[in-house]
Design an enzyme around this catalytic site. Structure first.
Site, short mmCIF file in Angstrom:
data_model
loop_
_atom_site.label_atom_id
_atom_site.label_comp_id
_atom_site.label_asym_id
_atom_site.label_seq_id
_atom_site.Cartn_x
_atom_site.Cartn_y
_atom_site.Cartn_z
CG ASP A 49 29.72 21.98 22.27
OD1 ASP A 49 28.32 22.46 22.11
OD2 ASP A 49 30.05 21.02 21.63
CD GLU A 59 29.45 19.56 17.65
OE1 GLU A 59 29.28 20.47 18.83
OE2 GLU A 59 29.03 18.64 18.08
#
Ligand code: F6R
Length: 264
Positions: free
Chosen positions: A140, A147
């Site tokens: 990702d 994140e």
């Protein structure tokens, strides 16, 4: 940003090891031992093996070198086989002449993890900052455990792991349920302070993330893209991980014709 497209994992490992080897030898020669930033995960392991080989066969010594790791799970007891501290000891530290006391990681078992995060950033700064930082990249686009959505100037802190990351890392545990939900991670701003960043990625699963890092817009939704603002980044990828790069032929040409030879 230099993009190095390698033919196989062994060439990628040698390329990455060259940067760390050069930093360690130049630190020894100048009397200011290198400060290395190391990552866990599968991608860097062949480079660690190559550094261990050079230690054994070519006299590469890690005496006096300080290592700061990128991240650590929160809640795993010290010595847990899947803790990142143990991972680096098992894949690198115990096989070279690096002092255990110089293998630093955020303490995921600290009673106050927020205070631990601040202590860790201060410890890196007190060591004079990281000379060469190794990174992998998540599918990702995460680097360390930053994140998607992470502030591009974040410092070391506690991060909630995405379900994608927990499922990607389930292979190291029995199942994704056993993967901790939180990690202490260097922030993007902390990583950007390193003097040289070397990122390694292999396989088709990383192709979209690598394209986002190198050619995508700089965005908190591809945290690795912040590296476009860093003045000394080397991205080492195999053909599969380079598959979605629009300008791959130019990157090959630029690397083959670079003015300076490999040095950090
Ligand atoms: C590891 C880390 C992670 C990994 C990334 C890629 O310390 O912080 O960002 O680098 O998840 O992991 P691998 O290499 O296992 O695909």
């Amino acid at each position: 940003m230099d993009i190095v497209i390698t033919e196989n994992a062994a060439e990628a490992a040698r390329t990455v090891a060259d940067f760390f080897d050069a930093a360690v030898r130049s630190g020894a020669a100048t009397g200011r031992p290198a400060v290395l930033g190391l990552a866990t995960g599968s991608s860097p392991v062949p480079a660690y093996r190559e550094l261990v080989r050079r230690h054994r066969e070519e006299g590469l010594s890690f005496r006096g070198v300080r290592v700061f790791m990128l991240d650590e799970y929160v809640g795993l007891p010290a010595g847990h086989a899947q803790s990142y501290h143990e991972f680096i000891r098992a894949h690198f530290g115990r096989d070279v002449d690096l002092s255990d006391a110089e293998l630093h990681s955020p303490d995921g078992a600290a009673p106050d993890v927020q205070a631990e995060a601040a202590r860790y950033d201060a410890a890196i700064a007190a060591a004079g900052g990281v000379d060469v930082q190794l990174l992998g990249i998540g599918t990702d686009g995460h680097i360390a455990f930053n994140e998607p959505g992470t502030s591009l100037s974040s410092r070391t802190r506690v991060e909630v792991l995405t379900e994608q990351t927990r499922s990607d890392n389930a292979r190291f545990f029995g199942s994704s349920d056993e993967v901790p939900r939180y990690a202490l991670t260097q922030g993007l701003g902390t990583i950007m302070d390193a003097r040289h960043v070397v990122l390694i990625a292999e396989g088709a699963g990383k192709a979209a993330a690598v394209a986002g890092l190198v050619e995508g817009p700089v965005s908190a939704f591809c945290p690795a893209s912040v590296l476009q603002f860093h003045q000394h980044v080397t991205v080492v990828v195999d053909e599969a991980a380079a598959a979605e790069l629009d300008h791959a032929s130019y990157y090959r040409f630029a690397w083959e014709n670079r003015l300076d030879s490999v040095s950090s």
